[in-house]
Design a protein around this motif. Structure first.
Motif, short mmCIF file in Angstrom:
data_model
loop_
_atom_site.label_atom_id
_atom_site.label_comp_id
_atom_site.label_asym_id
_atom_site.label_seq_id
_atom_site.Cartn_x
_atom_site.Cartn_y
_atom_site.Cartn_z
N ARG A 3 0.77 -1.03 -0.03
CA ARG A 3 -0.01 0.09 0.11
C ARG A 3 0.90 1.15 -0.17
O ARG A 3 0.51 2.23 -0.83
CB ARG A 3 -0.70 -0.01 1.17
CG ARG A 3 -2.09 -0.83 0.93
CD ARG A 3 -3.24 -0.48 1.98
NE ARG A 3 -2.84 -0.32 3.26
CZ ARG A 3 -3.95 -0.10 4.21
NH1 ARG A 3 -4.91 0.05 3.87
NH2 ARG A 3 -3.34 0.03 5.53
N ALA A 4 1.91 1.30 0.72
CA ALA A 4 2.83 2.39 0.63
C ALA A 4 3.31 2.69 -0.66
O ALA A 4 3.40 3.83 -0.98
CB ALA A 4 4.03 2.00 1.73
N TYR A 7 0.54 4.18 -2.70
CA TYR A 7 0.47 5.51 -2.13
C TYR A 7 1.13 6.42 -2.86
O TYR A 7 1.12 7.61 -3.29
CB TYR A 7 0.28 5.74 -0.93
CG TYR A 7 -0.89 5.10 -0.01
CD1 TYR A 7 -2.08 5.04 -0.69
CD2 TYR A 7 -0.93 4.69 1.21
CE1 TYR A 7 -3.14 4.56 -0.13
CE2 TYR A 7 -1.82 4.16 1.84
CZ TYR A 7 -3.22 3.91 1.25
OH TYR A 7 -4.20 3.42 1.63
N THR A 8 2.48 5.90 -3.09
CA THR A 8 3.61 6.94 -3.23
C THR A 8 3.49 7.18 -4.93
O THR A 8 3.51 8.31 -5.58
CB THR A 8 5.05 6.22 -3.04
OG1 THR A 8 4.90 5.87 -1.60
CG2 THR A 8 6.28 6.89 -3.45
N TYR A 11 0.66 9.49 -5.45
CA TYR A 11 1.29 10.72 -5.21
C TYR A 11 2.07 11.74 -6.50
O TYR A 11 1.90 12.64 -6.82
CB TYR A 11 2.04 10.88 -3.93
CG TYR A 11 2.72 12.02 -3.74
CD1 TYR A 11 2.22 13.06 -3.26
CD2 TYR A 11 4.44 12.29 -3.66
CE1 TYR A 11 2.89 14.48 -3.03
CE2 TYR A 11 5.00 13.30 -3.38
CZ TYR A 11 4.10 14.43 -3.07
OH TYR A 11 5.10 15.74 -2.86
N LEU A 14 -0.12 12.53 -9.11
CA LEU A 14 -1.08 13.64 -8.87
C LEU A 14 -0.03 14.88 -8.97
O LEU A 14 -0.43 15.93 -9.47
CB LEU A 14 -1.49 13.68 -7.48
CG LEU A 14 -2.46 12.45 -7.08
CD1 LEU A 14 -2.57 12.44 -5.61
CD2 LEU A 14 -3.96 12.94 -7.83
N LYS A 48 -7.53 13.83 -10.80
CA LYS A 48 -6.82 13.85 -9.62
C LYS A 48 -7.89 13.66 -8.57
O LYS A 48 -7.49 13.05 -7.49
CB LYS A 48 -6.32 15.40 -9.56
CG LYS A 48 -5.17 15.55 -10.39
CD LYS A 48 -4.30 16.78 -10.00
CE LYS A 48 -4.91 18.00 -10.43
NZ LYS A 48 -4.24 19.18 -10.08
N ALA A 49 -9.01 14.52 -8.83
CA ALA A 49 -9.93 14.37 -7.31
C ALA A 49 -10.48 12.98 -7.57
O ALA A 49 -10.70 12.38 -6.47
CB ALA A 49 -11.31 15.16 -7.79
N VAL A 52 -7.70 10.85 -5.75
CA VAL A 52 -7.71 10.93 -4.31
C VAL A 52 -8.64 10.52 -3.56
O VAL A 52 -8.68 9.80 -2.46
CB VAL A 52 -7.63 12.72 -4.12
CG1 VAL A 52 -7.76 12.91 -2.66
CG2 VAL A 52 -6.39 13.31 -4.51
N ALA A 53 -10.10 10.75 -4.25
CA ALA A 53 -11.10 10.06 -3.51
C ALA A 53 -11.13 8.59 -3.58
O ALA A 53 -11.36 7.90 -2.46
CB ALA A 53 -12.42 10.79 -4.08
N TYR A 56 -7.01 7.66 -1.82
CA TYR A 56 -6.43 8.05 -0.26
C TYR A 56 -7.79 8.13 0.34
O TYR A 56 -7.51 8.06 1.74
CB TYR A 56 -5.83 9.68 -0.62
CG TYR A 56 -4.68 9.62 -1.21
CD1 TYR A 56 -3.85 8.64 -1.71
CD2 TYR A 56 -3.78 10.94 -1.11
CE1 TYR A 56 -2.52 8.57 -2.04
CE2 TYR A 56 -2.62 11.01 -1.75
CZ TYR A 56 -1.94 9.88 -1.95
OH TYR A 56 -0.58 9.86 -2.47
N GLN A 57 -8.91 8.32 -0.04
CA GLN A 57 -10.08 8.48 0.87
C GLN A 57 -10.70 7.02 0.96
O GLN A 57 -11.80 6.68 1.52
CB GLN A 57 -11.10 9.14 0.19
CG GLN A 57 -10.94 10.78 0.80
CD GLN A 57 -12.09 11.56 0.27
OE1 GLN A 57 -12.54 11.67 -0.86
NE2 GLN A 57 -12.44 12.56 1.30
N HIS A 58 -10.08 6.05 0.18
CA HIS A 58 -10.58 4.73 0.14
C HIS A 58 -11.88 4.46 -0.36
O HIS A 58 -12.40 3.72 0.08
CB HIS A 58 -10.50 4.09 1.54
CG HIS A 58 -8.98 4.09 2.27
ND1 HIS A 58 -8.67 3.69 3.45
CD2 HIS A 58 -7.80 4.22 1.54
CE1 HIS A 58 -7.28 3.99 3.68
NE2 HIS A 58 -6.83 4.07 2.49
N LEU A 59 -12.40 5.41 -1.03
CA LEU A 59 -13.93 5.16 -1.48
C LEU A 59 -13.99 3.91 -2.24
O LEU A 59 -15.08 3.36 -2.55
CB LEU A 59 -14.23 6.57 -2.39
CG LEU A 59 -15.67 6.77 -2.56
CD1 LEU A 59 -16.21 6.93 -1.09
CD2 LEU A 59 -15.60 8.18 -3.30
N GLU A 62 -14.79 1.20 -0.23
CA GLU A 62 -16.20 1.49 0.47
C GLU A 62 -17.36 0.68 -0.23
O GLU A 62 -17.33 0.67 -1.60
CB GLU A 62 -16.49 2.93 0.79
CG GLU A 62 -15.38 3.69 1.71
CD GLU A 62 -15.25 3.14 3.05
OE1 GLU A 62 -16.24 2.28 3.62
OE2 GLU A 62 -14.66 3.64 4.02
#
Lengths: 89, 869
Positions: A3-4, A7-8, A11, A14, A48-49, A52-53, A56-59, A62
């Motif tokens: 995961r790290a 995420y990198t 990033y 983005l 980008k949105a 991120v959603a 990063y927000q794990h949407l 969900e």
């Protein structure tokens, strides 16, 4: 991919996309073809949105109902903006 | 399968009417045996756990309570106080209208009375009365012990109360807002309404909206997550359905109103120019934002009344409502449609004909689902056997009034007729028939649930006297307004030929007002000396609140409620079972069993003073800020007092927030029975997501205001309003900073999972550092822009320079405020992480991240809109 690491990578993507938006403007595309460049820049923001959603927000992990909830809010805001703006054209 | 095929008839009470449950779905009714006793036997004496709350006769109880039933009572009583407040203003207006001209009040006083009457009645009376019932009844109807966030529920109430007090104080600050309840621009700007009281009114509304938003988040989380097993959405009682749809509408509609009010506050406090006459489309912008909220607000106000009416009709007609699922479907359709009709309030503005035509169609269309609901209620009466008790009389009266209000509203939905009728008393009469029609339904609800709330019955004769006076008074007041429709709204001048109709109206107003004296006497006296009732004073009430004692114990139920078997039961073998659905025959038709006893985690206090203290803090902050006019406080002592009040309020508010975080308090915890469609989303997380959805509308409306103003000015000409010094680089740097801070938060989560304390602390420190960097960079940029000296902008480019600077500073300023809030939270989390929190538990960081990433996402759109294109 851990995961790290994921995420990198996100990033970096983005970061690059933000830079590309400015490059579009600095390269003079807004003067050449305003609306084409305008929508290119806005689509990049939307991408980008979503990233991120989604990550990063794990949407994306969900239930879909949460995404639907946020889309309802977005739909309301867009409907208000578009209809109000159209009403005075 | 029709409703008739499911109908069952009760015969156990002789004279009582036939009843039915009407289908296989359940709304949580009760079941008794043939003797009318609870199926499980005679209830035991309740064992009352006080949850750490003082007794009800202690004043302290009402300041610290977080229980939903207490809060419901507080809402109900406070809303009735505001009914008196708004009602007295209305009587003043009617006295003034006894004859044309200003005979009783000055012109300015009349304007205040008109404006404040509308605002008080719509905001501080109508919805809060409904939410008194909702607070009390909804958790009982869905089988929950309380709302998801009890302290936030208390906070909602205190914000509501203090917002109302702020509204009242505005009368003593020169003048309350006097530009009409719709607060149209440019009348709402300081040029026309310069009084400090006008600003206070706007700030009071902001506090009210904060209350409504917190309440919406709380109710939505509760109703979606905390239903008893088997209480599916399809089975939910209609009143609860009406509240569910109401709070969904509130969540989005009030966010738009909040945006409008914040922009207006900015104009009044800082001196920006959103709604100034110099702003292109400023007046239209207000109308769009206000009515995007305002039309759903009609249904926000009316739906709870409709839900109460449906419950009353079911109980007093002795049968399930006809076409229940279609009734619910119609409400759902209206809730959605309510967001696409707002421009019918703007037919007389300069919006184009195409959009007028479109909104005429949507407006006429929204009347269709209402037709279905009306026919459903009428058919329920025809199929049932009516008992003309006071709640039913008011419910039936509400139906009649709403039909009249609805039909007269269709006229206004037609563009051509609207040209003639807009701004006349036709509109006044129409919306009072609708809105006060809704009040009529809620008054029915008040009589209906009064025995449940107090444990005592009201005086039926006085109730009927109240109804007779109310109904005659209502029609005497409002019907002549249709006949005197040529009277212009909001002014005291009218053609002398219409005097007779207006005098009739005034007589009706006093009759209507005095009918409430009968109600207050009846309810006040009955609350203390009325006949005591058991859990079920009405036969045939079929929802779960009637299965518990009146008033219910603090924890509501004697065990964990479940409808898994199709009937309401309690997992610990509670002393009674109630009807939960697919039940037929007499047992199902005669609800009324009462269960008692308690089941509670024990020992933990549910008392908290901090919601009240936070309410005081917010009140003081806003009262202090009201003195700020276009960037300046009044000179001298008065200015010092305003500043001091705001500072003290800020300290109190911040202190109470800190105290709340340190207080040991647990709301209801799952797992719960039914949580669709958010089964796997924990309460706090869902609450946060729901809040963010409303924040999407808030920011969307801010960005929408920018887009609208730019379209009005000329999209590509906009650049002429912006100095050369406003360049991309600061925005790009801030984009990098925020993206990096978002990255730091997800890395903090990783460290938390690996139980690396220093890693968590380091990542959060990085987040805060980057956030501070963002603010510093913004500060430098703003300072530079404030002080530029160019030919086009010789006095700098500040928030009031032009509409471009207004939109830039205010929109990015709102975003900066969000960043600051995030930094405060992150700072608190650093302290906790340093002390070892979050090790192996990344949930709190994830929840913070939801907010922080949202702030990041917003910036991703602000950056191109305000810096690039």
């Amino acid at each position: 991919m851990s995961r790290a690491k994921l995420y990198t990578v996100i990033y970096v993507v983005l970061f690059v996309l933000a830079t590309v938006q400015v490059v579009v403007e600095q390269a003079g595309y807004l003067e050449e073809s305003y609306w084409m460049a305008f929508w290119a820049i806005m689509v990049l923001s939307a991408v980008k949105a979503v990233v991120v959603a989604g990550w990063y927000q794990h949407l994306r992990w969900e239930p879909r109902s949460v995404t639907t909830l946020m889309l309802l809010g977005l739909l309301g805001a867009v409907a208000l903006t578009v209809a109000a703006s159209y009403s005075i054209l | 399968m029709t409703d008739d095929e499911h109908e069952t008839t009760a015969d156990g009470t002789g004279e009582e009417p036939p009843v039915s449950d009407g289908g296989t779905a359940s709304d949580g009714g009760a079941i008794v045996d043939d003797d009318g006793l609870p199926a499980g036997g005679v209830p035991d004496t309740p064992h009352e756990d006080d949850h750490g709350l003082p007794p009800t006769h202690s004043i302290r109880r009402w300041f610290v309570t977080t229980n939903h039933k207490d809060i419901g009572l507080l809402y109900t009583v406070t809303a009735l106080f505001f009914l008196i407040f708004g009602g007295l203003l209305a009587l003043l207006m009617r006295l003034e209208l006894w004859a044309p001209g200003a005979n009783v009040m000055s012109a300015a006083s009349y304007n205040q009375a008109v404006s404040a009457h509308g605002l008080v009645m719509v905001f501080w009376f109508l919805s809060p009365l409904a939410f008194g019932f909702a607070n009390y009844v909804v958790p009982l109807q869905i089988g929950a012990k309380d709302l998801a966030f009890p302290r936030l529920n208390a906070l909602s109430y205190w914000f509501y109360l203090f917002s109302g007090i702020l509204m009242g104080i505005s009368f003593f600050q020169g003048s309350t807002f006097n530009g009409g309840w719709t607060m149209y621009a440019p009348l709402n700007t300081p040029v026309y309404t310069p009084e400090i009281g006008g600003t206070t009114t706007v700030l009071a509304l902001i506090l009210f909206v904060a209350s409504a938003t917190v309440g919406s988040v709380n109710f939505l989380t509760t109703m979606h997550r905390m239903r008893a097993e088997g209480m599916t959405l399809r089975r939910m009682p209609i009143f609860t359905w009406s509240i569910l749809l109401t709070v969904w509408m509130m969540l989005f509609a009030f966010a738009a109103l909040l945006a409008a009010l914040m922009l207006l506050s900015s104009d009044r406090l800082i001196g920006t120019g959103y709604f100034a006459e110099s702003s292109p489309g400023g007046a239209m912008l207000w109308a769009h934002l206000f009515w995007f909220f305002g039309h759903p607000e009609v249904y926000i106000v009316f739906f709870p009344a409709l839900g109460a009416m449906a419950e009353i009709f079911q109980t007093f007609c002795g049968r399930r409502i006809v076409g229940r699922k279609w009734f619910i479907g119609a409400m759902l359709l209206v809730a959605i449609q309510s967001f696409v009709v707002w421009m019918h309030h703007m037919f007389l503005t300069s919006i184009n004909l195409e959009i007028k035509t479109l909104f005429m169609a949507t407006t006429i269309g929204i009347s269709l689902p209402f037709d279905l609901m009306v026919f459903s209620l009428i058919y329920t009466m025809l199929k049932g056997k009516i008992r003309f008790k006071t709640p039913f009389l008011f419910g039936f009266g509400a139906l009649v009034l709403f039909i009249l209000g609805g039909i007269t509203g269709v006229f206004l939905g037609a563009v051509v007729l609207d040209y003639t009728l807009r701004g006349t008393y036709w509109v006044v009469a129409h919306f009072h028939y609708v809105m006060v029609g809704g009040v009529t339904g809620l008054v029915g609800g008040l009589y209906y649930w009064f025995p449940k709330m107090t444990g005592r019955m009201y005086d039926e004769t006085l109730g009927k006297v109240h109804f007779a006076m109310y109904f005659v008074g209502f029609n005497l007041l409002y019907f002549p307004m249709f006949l005197a429709w040529e009277t212009p709204r909001r002014v005291f001048e009218y053609a002398p030929a219409l005097t007779g109709w207006h005098q009739l109206s005034t007589v009706g107003a006093f009759l209507l007002g005095s009918s409430f004296l009968v109600m207050f006497y009846n309810l006040f006296k009955s609350a203390f000396v009325g006949e005591e009732v058991d859990g079920q004073p009405w036969d045939f009430a079929s929802t779960a609140e009637w299965t518990v004692p009146s008033p219910p114990p603090l924890e509501n139920f004697p065990g964990v409620p479940t409808y898994a078997s199709g009937r309401l039961e309690f997992d610990d073998g509670g002393s009674a079972q109630t009807d939960g659905g697919a039940v037929h025959g007499k047992a199902a038709a005669l609800p009324g069993s009462e269960v008692t006893g308690t089941e509670h985690e024990g020992g933990e206090s549910h008392a908290s003073i901090w919601p009240f203290v936070l309410g005081v803090g917010a009140f003081l902050v806003l009262l202090g800020l009201s003195g700020l006019q276009r960037g300046y406080f009044p000179e001298g002592t008065m200015g010092g007092m305003y500043i001091g009040t705001a500072v003290v309020g800020g300290v109190v508010a911040f202190g109470s927030l800190v105290a709340m975080t340190r207080e040991r308090f647990h709301g209801p915890e799952g797992p719960f029975g039914e949580s669709w469609p958010f089964t796997t989303v924990e309460n706090t997380k869902l609450g946060l997501w729901i809040f963010l959805a409303s924040d999407v509308i808030l920011f969307g409306a801010f960005i929408g205001a920018y887009v609208f103003s730019r379209v009005a000015y000329g999209w590509t000409d906009w650049h002429h309003l912006i100095p050369e010094a406003h360049v991309v680089l600061p925005g790009l740097i801030n984009t990098y900073l925020l993206l990096t801070s978002s990255f730091a938060v997800v890395i903090a989560m990783e460290f938390a999972e690996r139980e690396n304390r220093l890693g968590v602390v380091g990542s959060l420190v990085a987040t805060v550092g980057l956030g501070i960097g963002f603010l510093v960079n913004k500060g430098i940029e703003w300072q530079h822009l404030f002080h530029i000296h160019t030919e086009a902008f010789p006095a700098g480019w500040d928030p009031g320079t032009n509409i471009a600077s207004t939109t830039f500073y205010v929109t990015t300023g709102l975003h900066a405020l969000h960043v600051i809030v995030g930094l405060v939270i992150a700072g608190y989390m650093i302290l906790r992480a340093w002390n070892g929190a979050y090790m192996g538990d990344d949930e709190p960081i994830e929840y913070f991240g939801l907010y922080w990433h949202f702030v990041d996402i917003v910036w991703l759109f602000l950056f191109p809109l305000f810096y690039i294109v």
